[in-house]
Write a protein that holds these residues in place. Structure first.
Motif, PDB file in Angstrom:
ATOM      1  N   SER A  76       0.865  -1.191   0.000  1.00  0.00           N
ATOM      2  CA  SER A  76       0.000   0.000   0.000  1.00  0.00           C
ATOM      3  C   SER A  76       0.896   1.234   0.000  1.00  0.00           C
ATOM      4  CB  SER A  76      -0.863  -0.003   1.265  1.00  0.00           C
ATOM      5  OG  SER A  76      -1.411   1.280   1.494  1.00  0.00           O
ATOM      6  N   VAL A  77       0.353   2.366  -0.424  1.00  0.00           N
ATOM      7  CA  VAL A  77       1.110   3.605  -0.234  1.00  0.00           C
ATOM      8  C   VAL A  77       1.450   3.791   1.240  1.00  0.00           C
ATOM      9  CG1 VAL A  77       0.298   4.879  -2.267  1.00  0.00           C
ATOM     10  CG2 VAL A  77      -1.059   4.949  -0.162  1.00  0.00           C
ATOM     11  N   PRO A 118      -0.642   0.254  -4.041  1.00  0.00           N
ATOM     12  CA  PRO A 118      -1.769   1.025  -4.573  1.00  0.00           C
ATOM     13  C   PRO A 118      -2.113   2.189  -3.651  1.00  0.00           C
ATOM     14  CG  PRO A 118      -2.316  -1.331  -4.346  1.00  0.00           C
ATOM     15  CD  PRO A 118      -1.075  -1.064  -3.550  1.00  0.00           C
ATOM     16  N   GLY A 119      -2.713   3.225  -4.243  1.00  0.00           N
ATOM     17  CA  GLY A 119      -3.354   4.280  -3.453  1.00  0.00           C
ATOM     18  C   GLY A 119      -4.762   3.811  -3.122  1.00  0.00           C
ATOM     19  N   VAL A 143       4.709   1.965  -7.208  1.00  0.00           N
ATOM     20  CA  VAL A 143       3.575   2.737  -6.669  1.00  0.00           C
ATOM     21  C   VAL A 143       2.549   2.979  -7.778  1.00  0.00           C
ATOM     22  CG1 VAL A 143       2.897   4.944  -5.634  1.00  0.00           C
ATOM     23  CG2 VAL A 143       5.059   3.849  -4.959  1.00  0.00           C
ATOM     24  N   ASP A 180      -0.761   5.082  -7.646  1.00  0.00           N
ATOM     25  CA  ASP A 180      -1.570   5.852  -6.694  1.00  0.00           C
ATOM     26  C   ASP A 180      -2.242   7.087  -7.275  1.00  0.00           C
ATOM     27  OD1 ASP A 180       0.587   7.499  -7.050  1.00  0.00           O
ATOM     28  OD2 ASP A 180       0.860   7.950  -4.924  1.00  0.00           O
TER      29      ASP A 180
END
Ligand SMILES: NC(=O)c1ccc[n+]([C@@H]2O[C@H](COP(=O)([O-])OP(=O)(O)OC[C@H]3O[C@@H](n4cnc5c(N)ncnc54)[C@H](O)[C@@H]3O)[C@@H](O)[C@H]2O)c1
Length: 255
Positions: free
Chosen positions: A143-144, A186-187, A243, A245
């Motif tokens: 995750s971010v 992911p964002g 990333v 996001d």
């Protein structure tokens, strides 16, 4: 097809991002093993969808917090397809609690599902890869928040931060075996984990405004990057994070 004949295991594979990964990987020719803990009917329906499109998938009910279940999961893939090529540590949970109100049980559960399972899943997969002669890929859906604080969701952030260091360290350790390990960060993605946010128009407005691309991601947009990373086209990427996001980590410029 980018993943023709590759044996791929997806944890938490019957909903959200995991489900999108199953569909995208199978569409590219992968032989998929879908791990799940709840909703067996959703796994059955997903297998039927994959098979109707000409793909291959099997299901395995395995609680990834249990080492014996992780072994069962790998064994299912090896028995079904003769080998294992990619493990995707996707399953994850959050409690949306702060440091002051997180219980020991909350903390232990989040760490067990998100980080401990990635650690021992990676270990089991790497042992299988080495027994097969080397090579192989471990992908973690991080995750971010492996790098970006989220006040009010602290155990989740700590678990994802641990995943980041797991990937950097294990990626280095496993390089000599030709095994790669990569995190995807992911964002905000439209999945059941964000159901409460998506049900609140004020929260959604604030979230969309904070994302330079102006919207959450769809699960398929994460799955597309998974396909790329698992294909022969990303063979020099390891011990790092990708990333995805929409730019959210760069801050709310202009606010
Ligand atoms: N949706 C987002 O905005 C977002 C953003 C960044 C990262 N992620 C990460 O993506 C991953 C997938 O989440 P999602 O958004 O698809 O949500 P989701 O709730 O649809 O998926 C989580 C899955 O994990 C499974 N799971 C939970 N405990 C398990 C256990 N003990 N054993 C096996 N499976 C278990 C659940 O049954 C579910 O299928 C998670 O790791 C999450 O942290 C999501």
């Amino acid at each position: 097809m980018l993943l023709q004949g590759k044996s791929i295991v997806v944890t938490g594979g019957n909903s959200g991002i995991g489900e999108a990964i199953v569909l995208a990987a199978a569409a590219e020719g992968a032989n998929v093993t879908i791990d799940y803990v709840t909703h067996p009917e959703e796994t059955t329906a997903l297998i039927a969808e994959v098979e109707a499109a000409g793909g291959h998938a099997v299901g395995v009910q395995a609680d990834i917090t249990q080492a014996a279940d992780l072994q069962k999961m790998m064994q299912t893939a090896v028995e079904a397809y003769g080998r294992l090529d990619v493990l995707i540590n996707n399953a994850g949970i959050e409690t949306r609690t702060s440091l002051l109100d997180t219980t020991e049980a909350d903390f232990d559960t989040v760490m067990a599902v998100n980080m401990r399972s990635a650690f021992f899943g990676a270990q089991a997969a790497a042992r299988q890869f080495i027994a097969q002669g080397g090579g192989g890929l471990i992908l973690n859906i991080s995750s971010v928040h492996e790098d970006w604080p989220m006040p009010g969701n602290i155990a989740y952030c700590v678990s994802k931060g641990g995943m980041r260091m797991l990937t950097r360290t294990a990626g280095v350790e496993l390089g000599a075996h030709g095994i790669r390990m990569v995190n995807i960060a992911p964002g905000a993605v439209s999945t059941p984990i964000n159901a409460s946010t998506e049900a609140d128009p004020a929260k959604m407005k604030a979230l969309d405004a904070a994302i330079p691309l102006g919207r959450m991601a769809q699960s398929s947009e994460i799955a597309d990057v998974v396909v790329f990373l698992a294909s022969g086209k990303a063979g020099y990427m390891t011990a790092t994070t990708v990333v995805i996001d929409g730019g959210i980590m760069q801050g709310s410029v202009g606010l």
